[in-house]
Write an enzyme that holds these catalytic residues in place. Structure first.
Site, PDB file in Angstrom:
ATOM      1  N   LYS A   1      70.740  74.722  43.797  1.00  0.00           N
ATOM      2  CA  LYS A   1      69.410  74.180  43.466  1.00  0.00           C
ATOM      3  C   LYS A   1      68.626  75.206  42.637  1.00  0.00           C
ATOM      4  O   LYS A   1      67.955  74.858  41.665  1.00  0.00           O
ATOM      5  CB  LYS A   1      68.632  73.815  44.742  1.00  0.00           C
ATOM      6  CG  LYS A   1      69.234  72.645  45.498  1.00  0.00           C
ATOM      7  CD  LYS A   1      69.174  71.343  44.723  1.00  0.00           C
ATOM      8  CE  LYS A   1      69.788  70.178  45.459  1.00  0.00           C
ATOM      9  NZ  LYS A   1      69.990  68.990  44.637  1.00  0.00           N
TER      10      LYS A   1
ATOM     11  N   SER B   1      64.904  71.290  46.456  1.00  0.00           N
ATOM     12  CA  SER B   1      64.782  71.360  47.914  1.00  0.00           C
ATOM     13  C   SER B   1      63.893  72.528  48.312  1.00  0.00           C
ATOM     14  O   SER B   1      63.855  73.559  47.620  1.00  0.00           O
ATOM     15  CB  SER B   1      66.183  71.569  48.494  1.00  0.00           C
ATOM     16  OG  SER B   1      66.108  71.942  49.841  1.00  0.00           O
TER      17      SER B   1
ATOM     18  N   TYR C   1      74.719  76.108  48.688  1.00  0.00           N
ATOM     19  CA  TYR C   1      73.956  74.890  48.378  1.00  0.00           C
ATOM     20  C   TYR C   1      72.599  75.261  47.763  1.00  0.00           C
ATOM     21  O   TYR C   1      72.211  74.756  46.709  1.00  0.00           O
ATOM     22  CB  TYR C   1      73.753  74.039  49.636  1.00  0.00           C
ATOM     23  CG  TYR C   1      72.706  72.961  49.448  1.00  0.00           C
ATOM     24  CD1 TYR C   1      72.964  71.863  48.637  1.00  0.00           C
ATOM     25  CD2 TYR C   1      71.436  73.070  50.035  1.00  0.00           C
ATOM     26  CE1 TYR C   1      71.992  70.886  48.422  1.00  0.00           C
ATOM     27  CE2 TYR C   1      70.463  72.103  49.831  1.00  0.00           C
ATOM     28  CZ  TYR C   1      70.745  71.017  49.025  1.00  0.00           C
ATOM     29  OH  TYR C   1      69.779  70.063  48.808  1.00  0.00           O
TER      30      TYR C   1
HETATM   31  P1  NAD Z   1      73.060  61.587  49.671  1.00  0.00           P
HETATM   32  O1  NAD Z   1      74.336  62.325  49.884  1.00  0.00           O
HETATM   33  O2  NAD Z   1      72.758  60.456  50.556  1.00  0.00           O
HETATM   34  O3  NAD Z   1      72.973  61.074  48.159  1.00  0.00           O
HETATM   35  C1  NAD Z   1      73.568  61.761  47.093  1.00  0.00           C
HETATM   36  C2  NAD Z   1      74.380  60.733  46.310  1.00  0.00           C
HETATM   37  O4  NAD Z   1      75.012  61.396  45.217  1.00  0.00           O
HETATM   38  C3  NAD Z   1      75.485  60.102  47.151  1.00  0.00           C
HETATM   39  O5  NAD Z   1      75.394  58.695  47.032  1.00  0.00           O
HETATM   40  C4  NAD Z   1      76.793  60.634  46.541  1.00  0.00           C
HETATM   41  O6  NAD Z   1      77.831  59.688  46.640  1.00  0.00           O
HETATM   42  C5  NAD Z   1      76.359  60.907  45.122  1.00  0.00           C
HETATM   43  N1  NAD Z   1      77.127  61.946  44.424  1.00  0.00           N
HETATM   44  C6  NAD Z   1      77.407  63.208  44.849  1.00  0.00           C
HETATM   45  N2  NAD Z   1      78.094  63.841  43.908  1.00  0.00           N
HETATM   46  C7  NAD Z   1      78.249  62.994  42.858  1.00  0.00           C
HETATM   47  C8  NAD Z   1      78.876  63.084  41.592  1.00  0.00           C
HETATM   48  N3  NAD Z   1      79.518  64.183  41.196  1.00  0.00           N
HETATM   49  N4  NAD Z   1      78.825  62.018  40.774  1.00  0.00           N
HETATM   50  C9  NAD Z   1      78.196  60.868  41.147  1.00  0.00           C
HETATM   51  N5  NAD Z   1      77.604  60.731  42.338  1.00  0.00           N
HETATM   52  C10 NAD Z   1      77.618  61.783  43.177  1.00  0.00           C
HETATM   53  O7  NAD Z   1      71.899  62.678  49.707  1.00  0.00           O
HETATM   54  P2  NAD Z   1      70.326  62.493  49.724  1.00  0.00           P
HETATM   55  O8  NAD Z   1      69.839  62.953  51.036  1.00  0.00           O
HETATM   56  O9  NAD Z   1      69.961  61.163  49.228  1.00  0.00           O
HETATM   57  O10 NAD Z   1      69.930  63.612  48.661  1.00  0.00           O
HETATM   58  C11 NAD Z   1      69.690  63.307  47.309  1.00  0.00           C
HETATM   59  C12 NAD Z   1      69.374  64.608  46.584  1.00  0.00           C
HETATM   60  O11 NAD Z   1      68.255  65.225  47.216  1.00  0.00           O
HETATM   61  C13 NAD Z   1      70.503  65.627  46.611  1.00  0.00           C
HETATM   62  O12 NAD Z   1      70.518  66.286  45.354  1.00  0.00           O
HETATM   63  C14 NAD Z   1      70.070  66.596  47.689  1.00  0.00           C
HETATM   64  O13 NAD Z   1      70.570  67.889  47.478  1.00  0.00           O
HETATM   65  C15 NAD Z   1      68.557  66.562  47.555  1.00  0.00           C
HETATM   66  N6  NAD Z   1      67.858  66.926  48.794  1.00  0.00           N
HETATM   67  C16 NAD Z   1      68.149  66.248  49.953  1.00  0.00           C
HETATM   68  C17 NAD Z   1      67.500  66.617  51.126  1.00  0.00           C
HETATM   69  C18 NAD Z   1      67.821  65.939  52.430  1.00  0.00           C
HETATM   70  O14 NAD Z   1      67.568  66.540  53.481  1.00  0.00           O
HETATM   71  N7  NAD Z   1      68.340  64.722  52.438  1.00  0.00           N
HETATM   72  C19 NAD Z   1      66.552  67.651  51.112  1.00  0.00           C
HETATM   73  C20 NAD Z   1      66.283  68.288  49.912  1.00  0.00           C
HETATM   74  C21 NAD Z   1      66.934  67.915  48.763  1.00  0.00           C
HETATM   75  C1  WQD Z   2      65.454  70.938  61.624  1.00  0.00           C
HETATM   76  C2  WQD Z   2      65.111  71.710  62.879  1.00  0.00           C
HETATM   77  C3  WQD Z   2      66.866  73.206  63.561  1.00  0.00           C
HETATM   78  C4  WQD Z   2      69.800  70.094  64.532  1.00  0.00           C
HETATM   79  C5  WQD Z   2      68.059  71.102  56.160  1.00  0.00           C
HETATM   80  C6  WQD Z   2      68.591  71.928  55.012  1.00  0.00           C
HETATM   81  C7  WQD Z   2      67.595  71.935  53.872  1.00  0.00           C
HETATM   82  C8  WQD Z   2      67.213  70.509  53.471  1.00  0.00           C
HETATM   83  C9  WQD Z   2      66.767  69.704  54.654  1.00  0.00           C
HETATM   84  C10 WQD Z   2      68.664  69.777  51.689  1.00  0.00           C
HETATM   85  C11 WQD Z   2      65.523  73.180  62.820  1.00  0.00           C
HETATM   86  C12 WQD Z   2      66.663  72.127  64.610  1.00  0.00           C
HETATM   87  C13 WQD Z   2      68.664  70.772  64.128  1.00  0.00           C
HETATM   88  C14 WQD Z   2      70.167  70.125  65.902  1.00  0.00           C
HETATM   89  C15 WQD Z   2      68.240  71.470  66.363  1.00  0.00           C
HETATM   90  N1  WQD Z   2      68.329  69.806  52.917  1.00  0.00           N
HETATM   91  N2  WQD Z   2      67.896  71.444  65.032  1.00  0.00           N
HETATM   92  N3  WQD Z   2      69.366  70.806  66.762  1.00  0.00           N
HETATM   93  O1  WQD Z   2      67.675  73.043  58.591  1.00  0.00           O
HETATM   94  O2  WQD Z   2      65.211  72.470  58.303  1.00  0.00           O
HETATM   95  O3  WQD Z   2      66.845  71.696  56.631  1.00  0.00           O
HETATM   96  O4  WQD Z   2      67.759  69.771  55.697  1.00  0.00           O
HETATM   97  O5  WQD Z   2      68.130  70.339  50.770  1.00  0.00           O
HETATM   98  O6  WQD Z   2      68.184  72.633  52.817  1.00  0.00           O
HETATM   99  O7  WQD Z   2      68.829  73.240  55.476  1.00  0.00           O
HETATM  100  O8  WQD Z   2      66.865  70.641  58.846  1.00  0.00           O
HETATM  101  O9  WQD Z   2      67.279  68.809  60.418  1.00  0.00           O
HETATM  102  O10 WQD Z   2      69.005  70.637  60.190  1.00  0.00           O
HETATM  103  O11 WQD Z   2      66.821  71.132  61.293  1.00  0.00           O
HETATM  104  O12 WQD Z   2      67.566  72.088  67.185  1.00  0.00           O
HETATM  105  O13 WQD Z   2      71.198  69.537  66.312  1.00  0.00           O
HETATM  106  O14 WQD Z   2      65.860  71.155  63.971  1.00  0.00           O
HETATM  107  O15 WQD Z   2      67.157  74.446  64.154  1.00  0.00           O
HETATM  108  O16 WQD Z   2      64.569  73.908  63.523  1.00  0.00           O
HETATM  109  P1  WQD Z   2      66.652  72.093  58.153  1.00  0.00           P
HETATM  110  P2  WQD Z   2      67.556  70.231  60.197  1.00  0.00           P
END
Ligand code: NAD
Ligand code: WQD
Length: 343
Positions: free
Chosen positions: A152, A124, A148
């Site tokens: 990572k 991430s 979190y």
């Molecule tokens: P998501 O929660 O939709 O998908 C994650 C999946 O993993 C889910 O289906 C959940 O049921 C499964 N899971 C969690 N723990 C598990 C375990 N112990 N065993 C088996 N399955 C398990 O999330 P996503 O948005 O699809 O994210 C996927 C990956 O990408 C995650 O590692 C997340 O940290 C990373 N990521 C997501 C974002 C985002 O904003 N969505 C941003 C950066 C990184």
């Molecule tokens: C985006 C912008 C908020 C909600 C998060 C995680 C990051 C990654 C992606 C997993 C910011 C603003 C938000 C609201 C708002 N996930 N906001 N009102 O914080 O950039 O990233 O998701 O790895 O680790 O931190 O995403 O969508 O929460 O926020 O004004 O109700 O929207 O302040 O500027 P963020 P976000």
């Protein structure tokens, strides 16, 4: 290739599964459904007209996971499984360390034991912390300000150690920026439980009348309109990035981190305006305090992925908002969060 997709029933995983199947790969999804529903995989089959194997299992369970590794000969692993809510990770850090770090450790140990050395890992942009200058580049110093993010960081470090010990591994660490949007068919998308923490699902629910008003966290940042700026990337582009990363790990050894973003930042107010345009709905908002831990501006330098993976995000902000809106409108009973409350 035969690919183990951990967390493949989730938001990014399900979109990637669709791309993998369409590209002719065989996939085995292992997901404990802690944050997803098996119906997403039914939708993947519907979209692609292809089959996949789904095993409901927890990746932290080493014995059960070993059985899966024994039954299937995988060529590579794409590792999505993990918890991802920043705020929750602060309240229950041990859950995050157990699930994300122990789960990854179990998976990597089994990969080593069964000599599967090709891995694509979901990291991430959070690993850049909040002290680097934009645009963020892969070689900048890394840090984390919440459990979190630390999971990572630790997993990235673990992978660098695994590679140092055995250079036959081939590892792509993908640092996603802000994944948003949904499948253009309206069949796959993000379905957060309870009140969404992230901007896109919150805005779609306000547009749909499920929430009354968006709180904009901070309007006094040093940005074009005072609101926070992020690099939003369409989940379909992100899924395509996994295909490119898989191709890269399949044909060379090494460990590389790649930013997956668009390289373009949009403010919260720009998102609100674009949603109003695509939905034809007014989005009521109020300007609120900054959210603790938020950076003012975050966007990627994506040149490394462009050059080494030949990958580029293609979808526009309008595509991201339109597809999120379609998804919101198309959700069936299966996906509807029954506990949703109007606030
Ligand atoms: P998501 O929660 O939709 O998908 C994650 C999946 O993993 C889910 O289906 C959940 O049921 C499964 N899971 C969690 N723990 C598990 C375990 N112990 N065993 C088996 N399955 C398990 O999330 P996503 O948005 O699809 O994210 C996927 C990956 O990408 C995650 O590692 C997340 O940290 C990373 N990521 C997501 C974002 C985002 O904003 N969505 C941003 C950066 C990184
Ligand atoms: C985006 C912008 C908020 C909600 C998060 C995680 C990051 C990654 C992606 C997993 C910011 C603003 C938000 C609201 C708002 N996930 N906001 N009102 O914080 O950039 O990233 O998701 O790895 O680790 O931190 O995403 O969508 O929460 O926020 O004004 O109700 O929207 O302040 O500027 P963020 P976000």
């Amino acid at each position: 290739m035969k690919i183990l997709v951990s967390g493949g029933a989730g938001y990014i995983g399900s979109h990637t599964c669709a791309e993998l199947l369409l590209s002719g790969h065989e996939i085995v999804v292992v997901d404990n459904l802690s944050n997803s529903n098996e119906s997403s995989l039914e939708r993947v089959k519907e979209i692609t007209g292809k089959d996949l194997i789904f095993i409901k299992e927890d990746i932290t369970d080493e014995m059960k996971m070993e059985k899966i590794f024994l039954e299937h000969h995988f060529d590579a692993v794409i590792h999505f499984a993990g918890h991802k809510a920043v705020g929750e990770s602060v309240s229950v850090p041990l859950n995050y360390y157990h699930n994300n770090i122990s789960g990854s450790l179990t998976l990597f140990k089994l990969m080593k034991k069964y000599e599967i050395k090709k891995l694509v890992f979901s990291s991430s942009a959070t690993v850049y912390g909040s002290h680097n200058k934009v645009p963020l580049k892969e070689d900048m110093p890394l840090s984390a300000s919440n459990p979190y993010g630390r999971t990572k960081l630790f997993i990235e470090e673990m992978l660098r150690d695994i590679y140092s010990a055995d250079p036959e591994w081939s590892i792509a660490i993908l640092r996603y920026f802000n994944p948003v949007g949904a499948h253009p068919s309206g069949l796959l998308g993000e379905n957060p439980k309870g009140i969404p923490n992230n901007l896109f699902p919150y805005v779609t629910q306000v547009a749909a009348g499920k929430r009354t008003c968006l709180s904009i966290f901070g309007s006094d940042y040093d940005t074009k309109d005072g609101t926070g700026i992020r690099d939003y990337i369409h989940v379909a582009d992100l899924a395509g990035g996994h295909l490119k990363a898989l191709e890269a790990v399949a044909c060379s050894n090494g460990i590389e981190a790649f930013n997956l973003g668009t390289g373009q930042g949009y403010s919260v107010l720009e998102i609100v305006r674009m949603f109003e345009k695509v939905s034809g709905k007014k989005i009521p908002f109020q300007l609120s305090e900054r959210r603790k831990g938020d950076a003012a501006v975050s966007y990627a330098d994506c040149s490394k992925a462009r050059i080494l993976l030949q990958w580029n995000a293609e979808k526009s902000l309008e595509d991201m908002c339109r597809d999120s809106w379609n998804w919101q409108m198309n959700q069936t009973e299966t996906y509807l969060d029954k506990e949703l409350q109007i606030i």
